[in-house]
Design a protein around this motif. Structure first.
Motif, PDB file in Angstrom:
ATOM      1  N   ASP A  91      -1.203   3.634   9.471  1.00  0.00           N
ATOM      2  CA  ASP A  91      -1.965   3.156   8.328  1.00  0.00           C
ATOM      3  C   ASP A  91      -3.124   4.092   8.010  1.00  0.00           C
ATOM      4  N   LEU A  92      -3.726   4.653   9.063  1.00  0.00           N
ATOM      5  CA  LEU A  92      -4.805   5.612   8.833  1.00  0.00           C
ATOM      6  C   LEU A  92      -4.263   6.817   8.073  1.00  0.00           C
TER       7      LEU A  92
ATOM      8  N   SER B 203      -1.747   6.877   6.105  1.00  0.00           N
ATOM      9  CA  SER B 203      -1.513   6.489   4.722  1.00  0.00           C
ATOM     10  C   SER B 203      -2.807   6.521   3.927  1.00  0.00           C
ATOM     11  N   LEU B 204      -3.871   5.982   4.532  1.00  0.00           N
ATOM     12  CA  LEU B 204      -5.155   5.958   3.834  1.00  0.00           C
ATOM     13  C   LEU B 204      -5.607   7.370   3.489  1.00  0.00           C
TER      14      LEU B 204
ATOM     15  N   LEU C  13      -5.551  10.833  -4.532  1.00  0.00           N
ATOM     16  CA  LEU C  13      -6.378  10.341  -5.622  1.00  0.00           C
ATOM     17  C   LEU C  13      -7.450  11.350  -6.003  1.00  0.00           C
TER      18      LEU C  13
ATOM     19  N   LEU D 127      -3.602   8.768   0.721  1.00  0.00           N
ATOM     20  CA  LEU D 127      -3.973   8.148  -0.546  1.00  0.00           C
ATOM     21  C   LEU D 127      -5.266   8.750  -1.100  1.00  0.00           C
ATOM     22  N   VAL D 128      -6.275   8.860  -0.234  1.00  0.00           N
ATOM     23  CA  VAL D 128      -7.561   9.379  -0.708  1.00  0.00           C
ATOM     24  C   VAL D 128      -7.391  10.816  -1.197  1.00  0.00           C
TER      25      VAL D 128
ATOM     26  N   LEU E 101       0.823  -1.204   0.000  1.00  0.00           N
ATOM     27  CA  LEU E 101       0.000   0.000   0.000  1.00  0.00           C
ATOM     28  C   LEU E 101       0.858   1.257   0.000  1.00  0.00           C
TER      29      LEU E 101
ATOM     30  N   TYR F  52      -1.454   5.002  14.301  1.00  0.00           N
ATOM     31  CA  TYR F  52      -2.270   5.678  13.297  1.00  0.00           C
ATOM     32  C   TYR F  52      -1.586   5.765  11.935  1.00  0.00           C
TER      33      TYR F  52
END
Lengths: 240, 293, 604
Positions: free
Chosen positions: B266-267, B269-270, B277, B273-274, B225, B264
């Motif tokens: 990974d959060l 990163s999410l 994008l 990413l959002v 990811l 946190y």
């Protein structure tokens, strides 16, 4: 040399070519004309392996090429130059030419000599050999695409719409180059919507209509044959 | 304070180097095939497992030998995976997105095998490069190795793609697929080679940096990811972008860990990413030219 | 053209006749019935028999079926590749568990909170989906599915972390009648409802438009559909339903913890859809049975290996049977019973005959303002100038021919007019309004229709459904004659396979579709390419009727110059992006600038 028989091909289940035959001999240029949508590009792509024909055969020097993928067809000595001066835009001019060798994996030593020859005909390629291909004009890109094919030294060259997007002034040298290339013993097939420009350089001409051969004749006779056709059409209009 | 910043930057850049390496291994496959291999993170972790079992606390010569072996084995494995992935994509198949399913399933298969064989534990691996001090902060040698691996990977790939005939051919493939076939390039072979190179990169990187990562069966997803985020930030297919995107993601993750705690990451990163994008789907650096279809 | 009369009489001969063939194009109805039956059997069967082990197993299985059915819809009908549906299910479950299990809120409130939480999660997925598709979305949803259980653990003051939440609802689990509890009835009803929803949307206007948006964003925009809105809507529908399933999950299991919603669940749901058969109504049911029941129930000793089995199974299916289990059977059935295609595959004759009966619209006054006015249009692609100060005027009800060699800018001009690409200079107005900056969907909704060089025909739905897309976009009611014709088309082409149509017939199908949408101006991009001579004649007739009977204006890009000269009221000639001549056909035929367009250079 190149012998294409009764080719039926299209996209999916739908035939665009409905039984086209043609042959090309070393030393001559065959010019294929016809309206857009008549199937000329499809014909080139079917011969070169991009489209699998559903019927018919493509034979080069007695060796069947039908159904081979395009890269194998190219390696067998039949090279298609796609329409729209397709080169590798981010590669340099020199590297684009170098890629031509891919079609002849066993004989790569010859590159230097081929380059010299092509540089002689088109000095612009040498001048700009370190430039990226996307910096070239459409006509220069077409020259580069042909140069890349030349390096491959194919026995048969298919050229799809070489005049497309090329400035008028560049056409005579390109066509003259193809003429000399043919005379050195290569069979060349040119597809062009504007037969008029390329006709003087061709030996034979063929007109394709709706996926079939409408007429085939020596290049010199094409004008006469076409006017006969037009006259017939005019009569039909008058009748109506 | 200064040392804290130094820690964040050094660790961030080092972790980010891993993301950049994975992004580059994405890029080469993507350029040759338009496929993004979801299993790339597990390949990376497999490299880590190889380091644990083949070269934990080994001397340099053994380590080096095993690195080469691991890299080559991974290259072959991923090339085989590529062959499988490309199988349904022959011709004008309508199923052009089947690769997403097959690479995800391969990723699950690798993780499941690792879980069955090694259990849900994180293994720690001894390093071959000794620790060193930056701004008075003791830093594991693997950090240096990670950054060196990223730079080495970048320069080697750049040379390969711009100067060697085969590398140029892979580049050509990404620029005009049909013209490449018309020119007689061995398309399928080059695509498999690209898969192989991506395996070589991800596998040997995992091996080299094993001391600084948690070598566990479920870690692959996190790396794939973050590698993807680095690739998207840099513009997919663009290695120079990845070179910047990777460390950027790494430093951001470290900053997050420092400010609000590592849980946190990974959060964060999410969210990154959002946001990327939504606002820069082509990446911050984009691609020089799009491929013709 | 003597041949034209022959072909016309030939074409008017037999009316649309029912081609030979059996069976339906899609077996959705049958699959729906089988699916409902299976769910009923497994849902209430074990309770009736008093087998509590199977009762509990199938409660869980049927909830997962409902989630997978929704994912199937999202994946295929809406084209959204989401790897994170397990997290949405988890949001639903936690929505209820936190509201009712921890805070003791009434169940109705708990269910509302479940649906709300799931929809919030869906919104998070839908946001990137507005901009990106494919693997981008796949990674974003995957990432969300990884983060979700971590968050559950992190925010343990809200979620009780790894301790989980238990919630039992005795009122639901108590048997009501014949050993059936409320819960059993609910978990049987919900997957059936999900199936009905999938079937219902698929056969409705909404479903058709969603599918077009998924398969070709261009075609969707040309029909006035906003692809982004379709995606967002699909995510919202699916999330609401999945949230409801999450709410049911809690009483069915009695206890939830983060462990239940790890990424493995999302992967499983995704694999279920693929193995069962993407897009098949029955797929998720068969998929769950194979993927979930076999390793979890029948081969309990293999439970450790289940992820491995899922992975291999899915990989094998993708490589060997890309259509999945149900899909492979369906393909085989379709091949065997398909109908349509051939010479009679799709014909214009009935359409043009009906148009003859439609009262002509009053001819617009000669002084009427042009419907389309392009002024000084400039379009560049890098260094190439595709359009160089092009002016174009189309009057109401006029057939305007646009001709020129390859690369002369015809298609670029069409793309600009229909809003697919933006002008670099100049402006244009449509129906009196400046639309230079308007997007394709907006222009289509103002009454502009178009066809594409490669016809946008959707081979997953019947020939009639392809036509119906035009009717779906129609702003005005159908004339009674036309409504009768539409009904006849439905009867004749309702089960025909569009994949069997010849290229030319596909173009005609697209032409009929756009005419049914009743645009004020329609752009035809090489509509006659690949048509047989008889079809050409028929097409010319249709074009005239479109302008005279229906009052539409037409821009016709066509290489068959005879056809253009035959029917166009005015013609514009482009050359390397410039207008070199414009006027009525009789005048242009004499223009030397136009002569060379014809093969050989001479023309009547």
């Amino acid at each position: 040399m190149l012998d294409v028989r009764d080719l039926v091909a299209g996209y999916g289940d739908i035939p665009v070519l409905r039984g086209i035959s043609l042959h090309a001999e070393p030393g001559e240029i065959l010019l294929i004309g016809g309206e857009n949508g008549a199937g000329k590009s499809t014909l080139m792509r079917a011969i070169a392996g991009f489209i699998k024909p559903s019927q018919g055969s493509v034979v080069l020097d007695g060796k069947p090429l039908t159904g081979l993928p395009p890269e194998k067809v190219a390696r067998s000595g039949l090279r298609l130059v796609l329409d729209g001066h397709r080169v590798f835009p981010e590669l340099t001019v020199y590297d684009n030419l170098r890629m031509g060798v891919a079609a002849r994996p066993d004989d790569r030593a010859d590159l230097a000599r081929s380059l010299e020859e092509i540089y002689e005909v088109f000095p612009i390629l040498k001048e700009r050999s370190r430039a990226r291909a996307y910096d070239l004009s459409g006509g220069q890109q077409q020259i580069l695409a042909l140069g890349q094919a030349f390096v491959a030294r194919p026995r048969v060259l298919l050229c799809d719409e070489p005049s497309l997007g090329v400035a008028q002034a560049l056409l005579p040298p390109i066509l003259a180059f193809l003429r000399r290339w043919a005379e050195s013993g290569t069979a060349i097939v040119i597809v062009d919507q504007h037969v008029k420009i390329s006709l003087p350089y061709a030996d034979r001409a063929m007109i394709v209509q709706r996926g079939q051969v409408l007429l085939e004749c020596p290049a010199g006779e094409l004008d006469r044959r076409l006017s006969t056709l037009h006259a017939a059409r005019q009569n039909a209009h008058a009748e109506r | 304070m200064l040392s804290e910043i130094a820690i964040i930057v050094v660790r961030g850049v080092a972790i980010g180097s891993l993301f950049a390496i994975i992004a580059m291994s994405f890029n080469i496959v993507h350029n040759a095939t338009r496929i993004l291999n979801f299993a790339q993170g597990n390949i990376f972790i497999l490299g880590g497992f190889a380091a644990y079992f083949l070269a934990d606390n080994a001397g340099f010569p053994t380590w080096l030998l095993m690195l080469v072996v691991t890299g080559l084995v991974m290259a072959v494995l991923v090339a085989m995976q590529g062959w499988l992935t490309l199988l349904p994509l022959r011709g004008n198949s309508a199923e052009q997105d089947s690769w997403m399913i097959s690479t995800v399933s391969v990723s699950v298969i690798i993780a499941a095998i690792l879980m069955l064989v090694y259990g849900p534990f994180a293994y720690s691996v001894g390093g071959v490069v000794p620790a060193f001090r930056i701004f008075g902060v003791k830093t594991p040698g693997a950090f240096l190795l990670a950054i060196a691996a990223m730079l080495g990977c970048y320069f080697l790939l750049s040379w390969f793609l711009r100067h060697s005939f085969t590398g140029l051919a892979i580049s050509a493939l990404s620029q005009d697929f049909d013209a490449a076939r018309a020119a007689g390039l061995n398309v399928r072979g080059l695509q498999l080679l690209a898969f192989g190179i991506s395996g070589l990169i991800a596998g040997s990187a995992g091996f080299m940096v094993a001391p600084m990562i948690s070598v566990s069966p479920d870690a692959g997803l996190r790396y794939v990811l973050n590698g993807f985020i680095a690739a998207v930030i840099g513009g997919i297919g663009n290695n120079t972008g990845a070179l910047i995107g990777g460390p950027l993601v790494g430093v951001m993750a470290m900053l997050m860990a420092y400010k609000v705690g590592g849980a946190y990451q990974d959060l964060a990163s999410l969210i990154v990413l959002v946001v990327i994008l939504m606002f820069w789907p082509q990446g911050l650096f984009g691609r020089a030219t799009a491929r013709r279809v | 053209m003597a041949s034209q009369h022959d072909s016309l009489s030939e074409a008017t001969g037999p009316q649309v006749s029912l081609p030979l063939g059996r069976g339906r194009f899609r077996s959705d109805g049958l699959q729906l019935r089988i699916g409902i039956l299976l769910i009923l059997l497994t849902g209430i069967g074990p309770s009736l028999l008093g087998n509590s082990y199977w009762e509990h197993t199938f409660q869980l299985v049927n909830i997962l079926i409902a989630v997978a059915v929704l994912q199937n819809f999202l994946f295929v009908d809406a084209g959204q590749k989401s790897f994170g549906q397990g997290a949405i299910l988890g949001l639903g479950a936690y929505g209820l568990a936190i509201a009712s299990g921890i805070h003791g809120a009434p169940l109705t409130l708990g269910v509302l909170s479940a649906v709300g939480a799931a929809m919030l999660g869906g919104l998070l997925f839908a946001l990137p989906a507005l901009r990106v598709q494919g693997f981008h979305l796949g990674f974003a949803t995957l990432s969300a599915a990884i983060v979700f259980p971590q968050l559950l653990i992190q925010f343990d003051d809200v979620t009780r972390g790894i301790n989980g939440i238990s919630l039992s609802v005795p009122a639901l689990t108590k048997p009501l009648v014949w050993g059936l509890s409320g819960l059993t009835l609910l978990v049987t009803a919900v997957p059936i409802a999900a199936l009905l929803l999938h079937y219902g949307i698929r056969t409705a206007r909404l479903g058709r438009r969603m599918r077009v948006a998924a398969e070709s964003a261009e075609a969707a925009r040309a029909l006035g559909v906003r692809p982004g809105a379709m995606r967002a809507l699909a995510f919202m529908i699916v999330s609401a339903g999945t949230g409801l399933c999450g709410a049911l999950y809690v009483p069915a299991v009695g206890f939830i913890s983060p462990q239940a919603f790890i990424i493995e669940l999302s992967f499983t749901l995704f694999f279920v859809v693929v193995v069962g058969g993407r897009g098949q109504l029955l797929g998720p049911i068969v998929g769950i049975w194979v993927i979930y029941i076999v390793p979890n129930v029948l081969l309990v000793q293999l439970v450790e290996y289940r992820l491995l089995i899922y992975g291999f199974l899915t990989l094998a299916v993708v490589i060997a049977f890309p259509d999945g289990l149900v899909g492979t059977v369906e393909m085989w059935r379709r091949k065997r019973f398909q109908r349509g295609g051939g010479e009679q595959g799709f014909r214009l004759a009935p359409f043009s005959e009906t148009l003859e009966k439609v009262a002509p619209r009053p001819a617009p006054a000669a002084a009427a303002p042009p419907i389309l006015e392009v002024r000084g249009a400039v379009k560049r692609f890098g260094q190439v100038v595709a359009l160089d100060r092009v002016d174009l005027e189309v009057r109401p009800g006029e057939v305007h021919g646009l001709v020129g060699a390859n690369g002369s800018g015809k298609t670029s001009l069409l793309n600009v007019i229909s809003g697919f690409s933006r002008l670099d200079g100049g402006s244009y107005s449509f129906r009196g309004r400046d639309v230079t900056r308007l997007n394709a969907t907006g222009i289509a909704r103002m009454g502009l229709g178009r066809t594409f060089q490669t016809p946008r025909i959707f081979t997953d739905v019947s020939v009639w459904d392809n036509i119906q897309l035009g009717l779906d976009a129609r702003p005005t009611p159908l004339d009674p004659e036309m409504a009768r014709l539409a009904e006849r088309f439905r009867e004749v082409y309702g089960e025909d396979n569009p994949a069997l149509l010849a290229h030319g017939q596909r173009r005609l199908l697209e032409v009929i579709r756009v005419v049914f949408a009743d645009p004020a101006l329609v752009l035809f991009d090489e509509p006659a390419a690949g048509l047989a001579p008889a079809e050409r004649a028929e097409f010319s007739r249709l074009l005239r009727q479109i302008s005279t009977r229906l009052g539409m204006s037409v821009i016709l890009v066509e290489h068959d110059l005879d056809l253009v000269w035959d029917i166009a009221d005015r013609i514009t000639v482009l050359e390397t992006g410039r207008v070199v001549a414009s006027g009525p056909p009789q005048v242009l035929a004499q223009d030397p600038a136009v002569q060379h367009l014809f093969v050989g250079g001479a023309h009547a």
